[in-house]
Design an enzyme around this catalytic site. Structure first.
Site: not given
Length: 308
Positions: A75, A138-139, A189, A193, A216
């Site tokens: 996205e 990237l994710g 998560y 990160k 987001l």
């Protein structure tokens, strides 16, 4: 009235429900206020990236930079590529991914697509050759890839890409992380990160820019039920506190480009929280009293990492 496994008398439960909702509302208000009132460090430098965008872009183009992008089908990646195509800041942009998309047919000159195997990235070092700037968007998610798959994509692939890029001459690496990232977190998560951020720091790029956007805001093609639920529930928060815990993908992309074309700061590692990202993109105007040009530090006084 029966609710789940409870037998409720509406007359008795109504006051309790009202108190619970009021308490929850107060909690969320306090939490959002903390994020919304967060201090943006070095407001002058960040706001200048948006205000001086055109001049920075003109100067940057003259230097003839090349860049690569990983995660360009995600996205943020999709709008980042669109932004790069519009501003044409780089003479060459390499889109590095796991599958052929033929996206370059819709883009201007200078874009090329390279298909790689991230599990054997050493065999594709040439994809990064000549790129002095790298963008990582990237994710994946645990729901989509499982716990091990999530760590592999969001940490291992990112770190391996950064190592190869650095060895290939990349000077500036721009990395999208997440609000609340913490290498010591008990949550997979945010811990992953945070660990990715820490791993990138020890590679010692000439300039490392880490972006920590909030939730987001975009129209996802893939289904993420939990994220959709929170976006729906928190719509009033997004409306009244637009820079607190949410970030449109367009804002992230624009901030990344503004940062890439701006002169480097004194700090080798730049950490941008959600509010700073909005300001860098020009989506949030600084207060006049905050526009104080920072005093130049000596080499000894300069911090290696600065939260902005």
């Amino acid at each position: 009235m029966r609710f789940l496994w409870f037998n409720l008398d509406c007359r008795d439960s109504a006051p309790g429900v009202a108190i619970a909702l009021a308490t929850l509302g107060i909690f969320w208000t306090c939490l959002i206020s903390i994020y919304d009132l967060a201090i943006v460090h070095d407001t002058f430098t960040i706001a200048s990236m948006a205000a001086e965008r055109e001049q920075n872009l003109e100067n940057f183009k003259k230097e003839g930079h090349s860049a690569f992008v990983i995660g360009y089908t995600g996205e943020i990646g999709k709008v980042l590529v669109k932004e790069l195509d519009e501003v044409k800041a780089f003479k060459r942009v390499v889109l590095v991914g796991r599958r052929q998309t033929n996206i370059t047919q819709k883009l201007g000159a200078g874009f090329e697509e390279r298909v790689v195997d991230f599990d054997n990235l050493d065999d594709y070092k040439e994809a990064f050759a000549g790129c002095d700037v790298g963008f990582n968007t990237l994710g994946t998610t645990r729901a989509k890839s499982g716990a091990q798959g999530f760590v592999k994509v969001d940490h291992d692939y990112v770190l391996k890409t950064a190592e190869i890029a650095k060895a290939s001459g990349c000077k500036h690496f721009l990395h999208t992380s997440s609000q609340g990232s913490d290498k010591n977190s008990s949550l997979l998560y945010t811990r992953t990160k945070g660990q990715a951020e820490e791993s990138l720091r020890v590679i010692h790029f000439d300039r490392l820019s880490i972006f920590r956007p909030g939730i987001l805001l975009c129209d996802r093609e893939e289904s993420r039920p939990s994220e959709s639920f929170f976006r729906t529930v928190l719509k009033p928060v997004f409306y009244f506190f637009p820079t607190a815990i949410s970030t449109p993908t367009e804002v992230v992309a624009r901030a990344m480009v503004n940062n890439a074309i701006s002169p480097p700061s004194e700090n080798r590692t730049e950490l941008f929280e959600n509010k700073a990202i909005h300001m860098m993109a020009g989506n949030l105007k600084p207060k006049p009293e905050d526009m104080v040009k920072p005093v130049k530090k000596s080499a000894k006084e300069t911090d290696d990492n600065q939260e902005l």
